[in-house]
Design an enzyme around this catalytic site. Structure first.
Site, PDB file in Angstrom:
ATOM      1  N   GLU A  43      25.307 -40.095   9.263  1.00 48.86           N
ATOM      2  CA  GLU A  43      25.210 -40.168  10.727  1.00 48.86           C
ATOM      3  C   GLU A  43      24.272 -39.074  11.234  1.00 48.86           C
ATOM      4  O   GLU A  43      24.092 -38.043  10.593  1.00 48.86           O
ATOM      5  CB  GLU A  43      26.626 -40.030  11.318  1.00 48.86           C
ATOM      6  CG  GLU A  43      26.736 -40.043  12.823  1.00 48.86           C
ATOM      7  CD  GLU A  43      26.244 -41.321  13.516  1.00 48.86           C
ATOM      8  OE1 GLU A  43      25.068 -41.666  13.322  1.00 48.86           O
ATOM      9  OE2 GLU A  43      27.030 -41.910  14.269  1.00 48.86           O
ATOM     10  N   ASP A  44      23.685 -39.315  12.386  1.00 49.46           N
ATOM     11  CA  ASP A  44      22.782 -38.313  12.963  1.00 49.46           C
ATOM     12  C   ASP A  44      23.554 -37.170  13.613  1.00 49.46           C
ATOM     13  O   ASP A  44      23.265 -35.999  13.388  1.00 49.46           O
ATOM     14  CB  ASP A  44      21.805 -38.953  13.965  1.00 49.46           C
ATOM     15  CG  ASP A  44      22.489 -39.809  15.038  1.00 49.46           C
ATOM     16  OD1 ASP A  44      23.726 -39.986  14.993  1.00 49.46           O
ATOM     17  OD2 ASP A  44      21.780 -40.311  15.935  1.00 49.46           O
ATOM     18  N   ARG A  74      12.164 -40.281  19.149  1.00 46.08           N
ATOM     19  CA  ARG A  74      12.643 -40.309  17.751  1.00 46.08           C
ATOM     20  C   ARG A  74      11.616 -39.729  16.789  1.00 46.08           C
ATOM     21  O   ARG A  74      11.949 -39.306  15.687  1.00 46.08           O
ATOM     22  CB  ARG A  74      12.952 -41.747  17.323  1.00 46.08           C
ATOM     23  CG  ARG A  74      14.095 -42.411  18.071  1.00 46.08           C
ATOM     24  CD  ARG A  74      14.527 -43.687  17.347  1.00 46.08           C
ATOM     25  NE  ARG A  74      15.325 -44.568  18.181  1.00 46.08           N
ATOM     26  CZ  ARG A  74      16.652 -44.469  18.350  1.00 46.08           C
ATOM     27  NH1 ARG A  74      17.319 -43.518  17.740  1.00 46.08           N
ATOM     28  NH2 ARG A  74      17.302 -45.319  19.114  1.00 46.08           N
ATOM     29  N   ASP A 112      29.590 -36.283  18.170  1.00 47.39           N
ATOM     30  CA  ASP A 112      29.700 -35.706  19.501  1.00 47.39           C
ATOM     31  C   ASP A 112      31.182 -35.799  19.895  1.00 47.39           C
ATOM     32  O   ASP A 112      31.992 -34.960  19.499  1.00 47.39           O
ATOM     33  CB  ASP A 112      28.765 -36.529  20.392  1.00 47.39           C
ATOM     34  CG  ASP A 112      28.643 -36.021  21.806  1.00 47.39           C
ATOM     35  OD1 ASP A 112      28.723 -34.805  22.005  1.00 47.39           O
ATOM     36  OD2 ASP A 112      28.440 -36.841  22.722  1.00 47.39           O
ATOM     37  N   PHE A 147      22.005 -31.795  24.983  1.00 57.21           N
ATOM     38  CA  PHE A 147      21.496 -33.087  24.532  1.00 57.21           C
ATOM     39  C   PHE A 147      20.203 -32.896  23.752  1.00 57.21           C
ATOM     40  O   PHE A 147      19.252 -32.292  24.239  1.00 57.21           O
ATOM     41  CB  PHE A 147      21.263 -34.029  25.715  1.00 57.21           C
ATOM     42  CG  PHE A 147      21.133 -35.452  25.269  1.00 57.21           C
ATOM     43  CD1 PHE A 147      22.273 -36.220  25.041  1.00 57.21           C
ATOM     44  CD2 PHE A 147      19.883 -36.014  25.029  1.00 57.21           C
ATOM     45  CE1 PHE A 147      22.160 -37.533  24.590  1.00 57.21           C
ATOM     46  CE2 PHE A 147      19.766 -37.329  24.580  1.00 57.21           C
ATOM     47  CZ  PHE A 147      20.907 -38.083  24.359  1.00 57.21           C
TER      48      PHE A 147
HETATM   49  P1  IMP Z   1      30.270 -39.967  19.589  1.00 60.04           P
HETATM   50  O1  IMP Z   1      30.983 -41.268  19.453  1.00 60.04           O
HETATM   51  O2  IMP Z   1      30.435 -39.370  20.965  1.00 60.04           O
HETATM   52  O3  IMP Z   1      30.547 -38.977  18.509  1.00 60.04           O
HETATM   53  O4  IMP Z   1      28.757 -40.369  19.623  1.00 60.04           O
HETATM   54  C1  IMP Z   1      27.891 -40.203  18.631  1.00 60.04           C
HETATM   55  C2  IMP Z   1      26.618 -40.952  18.994  1.00 60.04           C
HETATM   56  O5  IMP Z   1      26.159 -40.617  20.318  1.00 60.04           O
HETATM   57  C3  IMP Z   1      25.538 -40.510  18.059  1.00 60.04           C
HETATM   58  O6  IMP Z   1      25.493 -41.346  16.934  1.00 60.04           O
HETATM   59  C4  IMP Z   1      24.307 -40.601  18.914  1.00 60.04           C
HETATM   60  O7  IMP Z   1      23.762 -41.901  18.822  1.00 60.04           O
HETATM   61  C5  IMP Z   1      24.773 -40.347  20.315  1.00 60.04           C
HETATM   62  N1  IMP Z   1      24.562 -38.947  20.717  1.00 60.04           N
HETATM   63  C6  IMP Z   1      25.505 -38.012  20.943  1.00 60.04           C
HETATM   64  N2  IMP Z   1      24.957 -36.831  21.290  1.00 60.04           N
HETATM   65  C7  IMP Z   1      23.621 -37.033  21.276  1.00 60.04           C
HETATM   66  C8  IMP Z   1      22.492 -36.168  21.530  1.00 60.04           C
HETATM   67  O8  IMP Z   1      22.584 -34.971  21.846  1.00 60.04           O
HETATM   68  N3  IMP Z   1      21.271 -36.742  21.400  1.00 60.04           N
HETATM   69  C9  IMP Z   1      21.085 -38.049  21.051  1.00 60.04           C
HETATM   70  N4  IMP Z   1      22.105 -38.881  20.794  1.00 60.04           N
HETATM   71  C10 IMP Z   1      23.358 -38.375  20.906  1.00 60.04           C
HETATM   72 MG    MG Z   2      24.133 -42.736  16.293  1.00 65.08          MG
END
Ligand code: IMP
Ligand code: MG
Length: 177
Positions: free
Chosen positions: A101-102, A167, A105, A154
């Site tokens: 995963e990238d 990207r 959050d 962010f």
């Molecule tokens: P979560 O379900 O809130 O953990 O969301 C994770 C997803 O939200 C990641 O896979 C990203 O696609 C997106 N995301 C969360 N924070 C960022 C950020 O700072 N930059 C870009 N995408 C983000």
């Molecule tokens: Mg993602």
């Protein structure tokens, strides 16, 4: 005309390269030699991380698969419902599976995905994320490999987007208005 967003480098391409190299070596050491490892990349943000990580493996039985997940939430957060938009077309039963995963959050996406994949009875199931924003966690996620912990800002670049842009950046940058 709106104001042009500003970019500030948070993690440089050189720092990313060194960290991904070390993660790749550690990950490969953790899996028994000769056993296939399935890297499951979550589209689209992890595609560059995946590409760099997979090239750190020595074994040839490192396999690459993709999944699409979407979460419905407001703005830059994903506190809403999660669903699989593109599923695997292989069975992972009895296999070593590593989710790639990238960024984690709120944890909503990954806690859901980990549950979905665990039901398919893989031999092992772990998570590798390039970035972790622990301050924002709403649902607990057990992450084995973390590239960098970052503050609650962010970020874009190295595969991560804002509204599908940025990207291509080599560095990970904070995007601010
Ligand atoms: P979560 O379900 O809130 O953990 O969301 C994770 C997803 O939200 C990641 O896979 C990203 O696609 C997106 N995301 C969360 N924070 C960022 C950020 O700072 N930059 C870009 N995408 C983000
Ligand atoms: Mg993602």
């Amino acid at each position: 005309m709106g104001r042009v967003p500003a970019l500030r480098t948070l993690i440089s391409a050189e720092q990313i390269d060194a960290r991904v190299r070390a993660m790749g070596e550690q990950i490969e050491r953790d899996y028994p030699e000769g056993e296939p490892v399935y890297l499951i990349s979550i589209l689209k943000g992890s595609f560059i991380f995946l590409a760099d990580l997979v090239r750190r493996f020595q074994r040839h039985s490192v396999r690459v698969e993709f999944m699409g997940i979407s979460s419905y939430g407001a703005g830059k957060t994903s506190s809403g419902q999660v669903k699989v938009t593109r599923d695997l077309d292989i069975s992972i039963e009895g296999q070593h599976v590593l989710i790639v995963e990238d960024i984690v959050d709120s944890g909503v996406t990954l806690s859901y995905l980990a549950r979905v994949l665990a039901q398919r009875r893989p031999r092992s199931l772990e998570i590798a994320t390039l970035l972790d924003k622990p301050d924002r966690r709403m649902q607990p996620v057990d992450i084995k490999y973390v590239g960098f912990e970052i503050p609650d800002e962010f970020v874009v670049g190295y595969g991560l987007d804002f509204a599908e842009d940025y990207r291509n950046l080599k560095d990970i940058c904070v995007l601010s208005e």
